[in-house]
Design an enzyme around this catalytic site. Sequence first.
Site, PDB file in Angstrom:
ATOM      1  N   LYS A   1       2.693  -5.274  -0.349  1.00  0.00           N
ATOM      2  CA  LYS A   1       2.386  -5.421  -1.776  1.00  0.00           C
ATOM      3  C   LYS A   1       1.481  -6.613  -2.062  1.00  0.00           C
ATOM      4  O   LYS A   1       0.795  -6.648  -3.082  1.00  0.00           O
ATOM      5  CB  LYS A   1       3.684  -5.584  -2.563  1.00  0.00           C
ATOM      6  CG  LYS A   1       4.600  -4.366  -2.499  1.00  0.00           C
ATOM      7  CD  LYS A   1       4.294  -3.383  -3.618  1.00  0.00           C
ATOM      8  CE  LYS A   1       5.305  -2.234  -3.611  1.00  0.00           C
ATOM      9  NZ  LYS A   1       5.017  -1.243  -4.654  1.00  0.00           N
TER      10      LYS A   1
ATOM     11  N   SER B   1       6.484  -1.119   6.137  1.00  0.00           N
ATOM     12  CA  SER B   1       5.901  -1.614   4.896  1.00  0.00           C
ATOM     13  C   SER B   1       6.434  -2.959   4.436  1.00  0.00           C
ATOM     14  O   SER B   1       5.749  -3.667   3.702  1.00  0.00           O
ATOM     15  CB  SER B   1       6.069  -0.562   3.807  1.00  0.00           C
ATOM     16  OG  SER B   1       7.405  -0.143   3.745  1.00  0.00           O
TER      17      SER B   1
END
Lengths: 318, 318
Positions: free
Chosen positions: B50, B299
């Site tokens: 992110k 991730s």
Amino acid sequence: MTFADVREAVRRIAPHVHRTPVVTSATIDVRVGTRVWFKCENLQKVGAFKARGAVNAVLSLGDEVASRGVVTHSSGNHGQALAYAAAIRGIRCAVVMPDHAPRVKVDAVRGYGAEVVFCVHHERDRVAADLVAETGAAFVHPFDDPAVVAGQATVAAEFLDEVPDLDVLVAPIGGGGLLSGTVVAAAALSPDTVVLGAEPAAVDDAARSLASGVRQPAVTDPRTMADGLLTRIGELPFRILSQAGVEIVTVTEAEILEAATLFLERMKLVVEPSGATGLAALLASPERFAGKRVGIVLSGGNTDLAWYRPATTAPRNR
Amino acid sequence: MTFADVREAVRRIAPHVHRTPVVTSATIDVRVGTRVWFKCENLQKVGAFKARGAVNAVLSLGDEVASRGVVTHSSGNHGQALAYAAAIRGIRCAVVMPDHAPRVKVDAVRGYGAEVVFCVHHERDRVAADLVAETGAAFVHPFDDPAVVAGQATVAAEFLDEVPDLDVLVAPIGGGGLLSGTVVAAAALSPDTVVLGAEPAAVDDAARSLASGVRQPAVTDPRTMADGLLTRIGELPFRILSQAGVEIVTVTEAEILEAATLFLERMKLVVEPSGATGLAALLASPERFAGKRVGIVLSGGNTDLAWYRPATTAPRNR
């Protein structure tokens, strides 16, 4: 053992070990007030740098010697590493392990196809010697072996290749294979880099050996979470380290726990307590490293995390 | 959003994010019967990919807009990422978080100097809109924003640069920013690579949306350990993914737990359950990946490990 042996080891083991990543963390840099690079040997084959030394030693054996197999004693990473190395060469391997070895470690050694021979701890030398006598296998010592030290030296060779201008390079010390290899590599590749050892205060025989110039006996009944560093400093590592005048920084159990927790929570890396002693040394005396470019070897990641206490048990916000 | 935007994002964010390592594991390769590469976004700034999208979005803002600050709502990694991005640019940042957000997540956002605004979950849109109206700040959506998607696309751009000939590339899907970015990057850099999404079966709105061709509503009261993937697929990601005909593989909670545990115990990497869904997809249907060169995006790594049950609670050897 010279740097030529290290260069040869780099070439010999390259197909069988990872060139592990070097990572950084702004959080840690702020915390210790300097710039730090971490060489991630926890991401190495078998979860520790030991794969390097064992592979180099096994691939260095002559064909006839190798055909009779290899033997070692180890309750930890060297046993797995030798089993892995023997599997690469397709030779037999026996690892003498203590009766109380955790099942995961036994299974890991067996998983590489090696035989596990159990015995009580104080009989391990005799049991290993008997195996050598019976089978003609080669004994591969965890650290008192020039081929093993040359293999461990490839950690620092890669590290200094990637971050060439380190002021300080810190590695844990147990038997001393990694640290003495680090000294040999740094002396050749980056002579201005100061090499430091990091050792649990609870098992400080290496620190006292190098401070006094006389190899000290093993600490009796040591209590440390750094179970990979219980071993007494070896003869060959002691020679290399005392000749180079290497200093050992001792760290407390609280500093080791804090370092291992920082790795887990902040850097998302599983590092075994032994492997966290380098960062623990920074946490212990940040003033000594201030403004320096510091390299730290995370030596391994084989731990059950039993030491971990999650921060999220803290009260909620507001 | 085109690949030109991705190329620009690569250049823009490079000084502020890590080029994360790509790692492999023989254990995992044997387990799934194929060759697998892992892109370690758990080792990224703020512990998740992110950081890339948020930094790209914040650095793309015009000076006047940026001077009024940024706002978002997030209970997770995007909040930290936006706070980090705002700190880089030296602008104000407010993150709307649910009342029950864990203290570590609140502290992390505050640690980057951002303001945390608490509210009950279903009012977060209104509270964020009020902040925008009051302050003139720019709202940076976690995934329905072309600059965010272009930033997330840099993961696959780096991955395919390092491992150019992947047959399959798997990324988790929640809102779809990462997966749609992956599609855009792969289409330009490696058009023969098949991109797959991995989604918890418990929150399978993206799988049903792409199978039906109609964006489905969010699952009501979803129960999954993959708390980063609770979000409904966004409009922009849905458009990109349906146009590309991307398929989503759903995974069970048991498969997610197994994957996260393999990362922790075997690969020495802390991966949050959401970040482990890619490997979970391989564990779920290994036959689908057999003999292929598979890339998997880890991730993120922000987890308290509350899900972890150590293997060492197993009985001892003998």
